[in-house]
Design a protein around this motif. Structure first.
Motif, PDB file in Angstrom:
ATOM      1  N   LEU A 196       0.823  -1.206   0.000  1.00 21.92           N
ATOM      2  CA  LEU A 196       0.000   0.000   0.000  1.00 21.92           C
ATOM      3  C   LEU A 196       0.858   1.258   0.000  1.00 21.92           C
ATOM      4  O   LEU A 196       0.509   2.266  -0.622  1.00 21.92           O
ATOM      5  N   GLN A 197       1.987   1.193   0.700  1.00 19.57           N
ATOM      6  CA  GLN A 197       2.879   2.356   0.736  1.00 19.57           C
ATOM      7  C   GLN A 197       3.535   2.629  -0.605  1.00 19.57           C
ATOM      8  O   GLN A 197       3.968   3.751  -0.871  1.00 19.57           O
ATOM      9  N   LYS A 198       3.602   1.612  -1.455  1.00 13.70           N
ATOM     10  CA  LYS A 198       4.183   1.790  -2.783  1.00 13.70           C
ATOM     11  C   LYS A 198       3.234   2.454  -3.770  1.00 13.70           C
ATOM     12  O   LYS A 198       3.665   2.951  -4.811  1.00 13.70           O
ATOM     13  N   LEU A 199       1.945   2.456  -3.449  1.00 12.88           N
ATOM     14  CA  LEU A 199       0.960   3.085  -4.329  1.00 12.88           C
ATOM     15  C   LEU A 199       0.970   4.588  -4.097  1.00 12.88           C
ATOM     16  O   LEU A 199       0.854   5.056  -2.964  1.00 12.88           O
ATOM     17  N   ARG A 200       1.082   5.333  -5.178  1.00 20.73           N
ATOM     18  CA  ARG A 200       1.302   6.777  -5.056  1.00 20.73           C
ATOM     19  C   ARG A 200       0.043   7.543  -4.656  1.00 20.73           C
ATOM     20  O   ARG A 200       0.135   8.560  -3.974  1.00 20.73           O
ATOM     21  N   SER A 201      -1.118   7.128  -5.096  1.00 19.99           N
ATOM     22  CA  SER A 201      -2.334   7.900  -4.836  1.00 19.99           C
ATOM     23  C   SER A 201      -3.251   7.170  -3.859  1.00 19.99           C
ATOM     24  O   SER A 201      -3.253   5.941  -3.784  1.00 19.99           O
ATOM     25  N   ALA A 248      -4.555   0.204 -14.026  1.00 15.52           N
ATOM     26  CA  ALA A 248      -4.305   1.563 -13.529  1.00 15.52           C
ATOM     27  C   ALA A 248      -3.681   1.524 -12.141  1.00 15.52           C
ATOM     28  O   ALA A 248      -2.821   2.352 -11.808  1.00 15.52           O
ATOM     29  N   ILE A 249      -4.109   0.565 -11.305  1.00 13.44           N
ATOM     30  CA  ILE A 249      -3.478   0.407  -9.988  1.00 13.44           C
ATOM     31  C   ILE A 249      -2.022  -0.016 -10.164  1.00 13.44           C
ATOM     32  O   ILE A 249      -1.129   0.474  -9.468  1.00 13.44           O
ATOM     33  N   GLN A 250      -1.782  -0.936 -11.098  1.00 18.39           N
ATOM     34  CA  GLN A 250      -0.417  -1.391 -11.372  1.00 18.39           C
ATOM     35  C   GLN A 250       0.469  -0.220 -11.775  1.00 18.39           C
ATOM     36  O   GLN A 250       1.634  -0.125 -11.364  1.00 18.39           O
ATOM     37  N   ALA A 251      -0.090   0.703 -12.568  1.00 10.49           N
ATOM     38  CA  ALA A 251       0.692   1.865 -13.008  1.00 10.49           C
ATOM     39  C   ALA A 251       1.024   2.800 -11.849  1.00 10.49           C
ATOM     40  O   ALA A 251       1.967   3.585 -11.946  1.00 10.49           O
ATOM     41  N   GLU A 252       0.259   2.729 -10.754  1.00 10.71           N
ATOM     42  CA  GLU A 252       0.507   3.584  -9.596  1.00 10.71           C
ATOM     43  C   GLU A 252       1.613   3.049  -8.699  1.00 10.71           C
ATOM     44  O   GLU A 252       2.096   3.752  -7.815  1.00 10.71           O
ATOM     45  N   LEU A 253       2.001   1.786  -8.898  1.00 12.57           N
ATOM     46  CA  LEU A 253       3.048   1.190  -8.071  1.00 12.57           C
ATOM     47  C   LEU A 253       4.411   1.809  -8.392  1.00 12.57           C
ATOM     48  O   LEU A 253       4.802   1.914  -9.553  1.00 12.57           O
ATOM     49  N   ASP A 254       5.128   2.180  -7.355  1.00 13.36           N
ATOM     50  CA  ASP A 254       6.489   2.680  -7.557  1.00 13.36           C
ATOM     51  C   ASP A 254       7.418   1.558  -8.032  1.00 13.36           C
ATOM     52  O   ASP A 254       8.347   1.798  -8.806  1.00 13.36           O
ATOM     53  N   SER A 255       7.168   0.350  -7.550  1.00  8.21           N
ATOM     54  CA  SER A 255       7.981  -0.798  -7.943  1.00  8.21           C
ATOM     55  C   SER A 255       7.206  -2.062  -7.622  1.00  8.21           C
ATOM     56  O   SER A 255       6.304  -2.071  -6.801  1.00  8.21           O
ATOM     57  N   GLY A 256       7.566  -3.157  -8.305  1.00  4.85           N
ATOM     58  CA  GLY A 256       6.936  -4.434  -8.033  1.00  4.85           C
ATOM     59  C   GLY A 256       5.671  -4.643  -8.843  1.00  4.85           C
ATOM     60  O   GLY A 256       5.267  -3.795  -9.640  1.00  4.85           O
ATOM     61  N   ASN A 257       5.030  -5.790  -8.619  1.00  9.27           N
ATOM     62  CA  ASN A 257       3.825  -6.158  -9.321  1.00  9.27           C
ATOM     63  C   ASN A 257       2.626  -6.081  -8.393  1.00  9.27           C
ATOM     64  O   ASN A 257       2.746  -6.187  -7.169  1.00  9.27           O
ATOM     65  N   LEU A 258       1.464  -5.938  -8.996  1.00  9.57           N
ATOM     66  CA  LEU A 258       0.232  -5.811  -8.232  1.00  9.57           C
ATOM     67  C   LEU A 258      -0.061  -7.067  -7.440  1.00  9.57           C
ATOM     68  O   LEU A 258      -0.499  -7.008  -6.291  1.00  9.57           O
ATOM     69  N   LEU A 259       0.162  -8.233  -8.019  1.00  8.31           N
ATOM     70  CA  LEU A 259      -0.179  -9.507  -7.377  1.00  8.31           C
ATOM     71  C   LEU A 259       0.983 -10.022  -6.545  1.00  8.31           C
ATOM     72  O   LEU A 259       2.123  -9.761  -6.851  1.00  8.31           O
TER      73      LEU A 259
END
Length: 405
Positions: free
Chosen positions: A180-185, A394-405
């Motif tokens: 969650l901390q890796k997600l920008r928004s 779109a959530i994946q694009a918000e990640l600073d690094s790593g994969n969504l799953l």
């Protein structure tokens, strides 16, 4: 099916949230005669679209809505294994109380299903103090013989514990909190957290061998969810987000929303009539303490709340519109590996325009990319076989690094 108050069902009206240590708007404390049974009562309940009635008549009316939602669609088989999701809000306590009442009736009126209750502890993920364990234990005692379980959001389904054996873990949510901390928004964090919660509940249902899950969403929640889904790019699955039955969960688990026809005023009246004590307000779950404009979800919720206050019938119109949307059903079409919605793989002008805009933003003022190059890049992104739908991508694009799953 009984016929209590069928002619009095309506869509209009919902009261504001109940103030602390005050009665819900519309409860008449002066003695009077009930308009339904003509019995003199010290406390009459006056809904916006109904005449004043006593406590027993109001409870019969509210419980009829719950039974009618399940009975009209005939989607709950006899002796089904049901998992009720408890979150401590007023709505979830009303659902718990209604289900318990339906289970304690005589053979003719009894709702024939086997129910279990799970409380998803998510306060650590939200950065707040957990709900008092004693309050949960009191609920398990009050609503015996239901089996109560507790699981922490972000933990493995195998870590689920019975309420009497539950002891909070300090490390169960570390991986989820880190992602969650890796997600920008905040918009992406709330959307991701909601999908993770749904997937966890599905896994718990499978562990307990439950085929159906009860959630406590009411009409204003579903109106908010409908508009939010469209704003997040989940319009293709918005119909299932607000329907009585959502069959997207894995393992053939079906999600039901039996309180979908109740409004906020009816919930507050029921809480008062049964002397229930919510553990916290439902609106605080998804981070609305960050402000009304901090995310798309918060903004949509504030917009619907304003409609509810000033134009209550408009909220009902939004909710009923969601009921009329038909989801595309194609058993052969693949599903998103994250949210289980049908993949929007067909090339559409809308998705192409979104990806084209993203490509232009990333390219900036580069002279090496023509309009055709940018369009080809947008099409390539849409054809990416990552197993994610547009909204989860779109959530994946918000990640600073790593994969969504």
């Amino acid at each position: 099916m009984c016929s209590i108050g069928e002619d009095d069902f309506g869509d209009d009206g919902a009261a504001h949230a109940m103030a602390v240590e005050s009665l819900p708007l519309g409860i008449v404390l002066s003695p009077g005669n009930c308009s339904k049974c003509d019995v003199n009562s010290d406390e009459l309940y006056k809904l916006n679209f109904r005449t004043a009635e006593c406590r027993e008549c109001f409870l019969a009316y509210a419980r009829h809505k719950f039974r009618a939602a399940l009975g009209a669609a005939k989607i709950l088989p006899r002796n089904a294994e049901v998992l009720l999701v408890l979150d401590g809000s007023a709505e979830s306590l009303v659902l718990l109380d209604m289900l318990h009442f339906a289970q304690t009736q005589n053979t003719f009126k009894r709702l024939h299903c086997n129910a279990r209750v799970v409380y998803v502890e998510e306060q650590q993920v939200q950065g707040r103090d957990p709900v008092h364990l004693e309050a949960l234990q009191n609920l398990s005692t009050q609503y015996a013989p239901f089996d109560f379980y507790v699981i922490e959001l972000g933990a493995l389904p195998s870590s689920m514990q019975r309420i009497k054996d539950y002891s909070p873990s300090l490390n169960a949510n570390n991986e989820l909190i880190h992602k969650l901390q890796k997600l920008r928004s905040l918009t992406a964090r709330q959307d991701y957290l909601q999908q993770q919660r749904k997937n966890l509940i599905c896994s718990v249902a499978q562990c307990l061998r439950c085929t159906h899950v009860f959630e406590s969403n009411i009409s204003v929640d579903l109106a908010t969810q409908l508009l939010t889904a469209i704003a997040l790019g989940r319009g293709g699955s918005a119909a299932l987000d607000v329907a009585l039955l959502d069959d997207r969960l894995s393992g053939d688990v079906k999600l039901l929303r039996p309180l979908k026809d109740l409004n906020e005023q009816e919930i507050q009246f029921y809480i008062h009539a049964q002397r229930l004590k919510p553990l916290f307000q439902k609106g605080s779950r998804y981070g609305r303490e960050h402000g009304q404009t901090a995310s798309l979800q918060n903004l949509t919720s504030a917009f619907v709340a304003n409609l509810q206050q000033n134009y209550a019938s408009t909220v009902s119109t939004v909710f009923r519109t969601g009921d009329k949307i038909a989801a595309n059903s194609n058993p052969e079409q693949s599903s998103c590996v994250h949210c289980r919605s049908t993949l929007d793989t067909e090339l559409s002008d809308t998705l192409l325009a979104i990806e084209y805009s993203r490509s232009v933003s990333e390219a900036g003022v580069s002279l090496y990319k023509s309009g055709q190059d940018l369009e080809d890049l947008a099409k390539k992104r849409l054809e990416n076989k990552d197993g994610l739908c547009h909204a989860c991508r779109a959530i994946q694009a918000e990640l600073d690094s790593g994969n969504l799953l």
